[in-house]
Write an enzyme that holds these catalytic residues in place. Structure first.
Site, short mmCIF file in Angstrom:
data_model
loop_
_atom_site.label_atom_id
_atom_site.label_comp_id
_atom_site.label_asym_id
_atom_site.label_seq_id
_atom_site.Cartn_x
_atom_site.Cartn_y
_atom_site.Cartn_z
N THR A 176 0.91 -1.14 0.01
CA THR A 176 -0.03 -0.02 0.17
C THR A 176 1.02 1.14 0.02
OG1 THR A 176 -1.89 -1.04 1.28
CG2 THR A 176 -1.57 1.20 1.45
N ASP A 207 -8.91 -1.95 4.38
CA ASP A 207 -9.06 -0.91 5.19
C ASP A 207 -8.65 0.64 4.63
OD1 ASP A 207 -6.24 -1.82 5.02
OD2 ASP A 207 -5.76 -0.44 6.37
N1 ASP Z 1 -4.09 -2.62 3.78
C1 ASP Z 1 -4.26 -3.11 2.36
C2 ASP Z 1 -5.47 -3.81 2.32
O1 ASP Z 1 -5.85 -4.51 3.02
C3 ASP Z 1 -3.18 -3.93 1.98
C4 ASP Z 1 -1.84 -3.59 2.49
O2 ASP Z 1 -1.39 -2.61 3.00
O3 ASP Z 1 -0.94 -4.50 2.77
O4 ASP Z 1 -6.23 -3.59 1.31
#
Ligand code: ASP
Length: 317
Positions: A176, A207
């Site tokens: 992300t 999230d």
């Molecule tokens: N938080 C992101 C999601 O769950 C993925 C990540 O940050 O690795 O979509």
């Protein structure tokens, strides 16, 4: 000069050190530096925190090295569905889009939703149409795809077939990008953008576009952008949890952030990290994985980037 601060992350799904070539490390660090410079330029000239985080995130969305925009993860059907949000700590105004298949820079669409004012989150084809109607660039799916993401999807599918998902590396799983800032007027802002995780279910939303979970900003307290398995960030309401610990328990930003990432999230055996900045410009960047792409800049204009434990000062372009 009045104090200001900026911190960014490029996800806690960092490759094992040996899995990336030196050239790829250099390119990823260079793009982190470019993102910092874009945000810093806004803050230094007295601009708003929300414009600074937006500028930094756009650079990382355009980079193939991070899981957002160009280079985003593929879902189980080899489709990109993109999530992003942005929040202004001054007004608590927020905007988010989720499951977009076409928006080139999801954070710009999130900002357009914020500016629209009547809603906080737009989903799927409606988000794509909204962005296009606002004059934002839209792309075919191929624009977002990189060779590395195709390989990651194949690797995750092989893990699923073999029943070894838990053994998948953090980089195969997720990533992300995000940014937090304090501007010279004392205002805080946060933004986050992601492709989610590799092989995620069709239509799954994480999230990153959920205000209070992956992104949160409140003047006088902190701004937070998270990375990690989004379902846990939603359940623990991570961004707001950090702010609540600070506001109600009186914890400082580093203590509150570490408590959530190391103590609350680690026992669930999930990779997690975040960047946060408080009202004084103190930055926290805890993670519980092997590494997290991250960076910050001092008021004097010294840029620092890191992927694993060692921190590097950036010089030149
Ligand atoms: N938080 C992101 C999601 O769950 C993925 C990540 O940050 O690795 O979509």
């Amino acid at each position: 000069m009045t104090k200001f601060a900026l911190a960014i992350h490029g996800g806690c799904g960092v490759m094992a050190k040996l899995d990336l070539s030196e050239a790829e490390w250099i390119a990823a660090r260079r793009d982190l530096g470019r993102a910092l410079k874009a945000g810093y330029a806004v803050l230094k000239r007295g601009g708003n925190a929300i414009d600074a985080v937006q500028a930094a995130v756009v650079v990382m969305e355009d980079s193939p090295h991070f899981n957002a925009g160009h280079g985003a993860a593929l879902n189980e059907n080899a489709i990109h569905e993109l999530d992003a949000s942005i929040m202004d700590g001054k007004t608590l105004a927020a905007g988010a889009i989720c499951a977009s298949r076409r928006i080139r820079n999801p954070v710009l669409a999130a900002r357009a939703v914020l500016e629209h004012g009547d809603m906080v989150m737009l989903a799927g084809p409606a988000a794509d149409r909204f962005a296009e109607a606002r004059g934002l660039a839209v792309e075919e799916q191929a624009y977002f795809t990189t060779e590395r993401r195709k390989q990651s999807l194949a690797a995750m599918k092989a893990h699923v077939a073999a029943g070894t998902q838990l053994a998948a590396s953090e980089s195969e799983k997720h990533g992300t990008v995000g940014a937090v800032a304090l501007d010279q007027h004392g205002h805080l802002a946060a933004a986050t953008s992601t492709g989610g995780y590799n092989n995620k279910p069709d239509g799954r939303i994480g999230d990153s576009p959920v205000i209070g979970a992956g992104t949160y900003a409140r003047d006088g307290v902190c701004a937070v952008s998270g990375t990690g398995k989004g379902e846990f960030f939603i359940r623990h309401v991570v961004g707001h949890e950090v702010a609540a610990r600070m506001a109600y328990l009186g914890e400082d930003v580093r203590t509150a952030s570490a408590k959530v990432i190391i103590e609350d999230m680690k026992p669930h055996n999930i990779g997690a990290g975040l960047v946060a900045v408080d009202a004084d410009g103190t930055v926290a960047a805890p993670y519980n994985t092997d590494g997290m792409f991250r960076g910050w800049v001092t008021e004097e204009g010294d840029f620092y980037v890191a992927s694993h434990s060692e921190v590097m000062a950036l010089t030149g372009d």
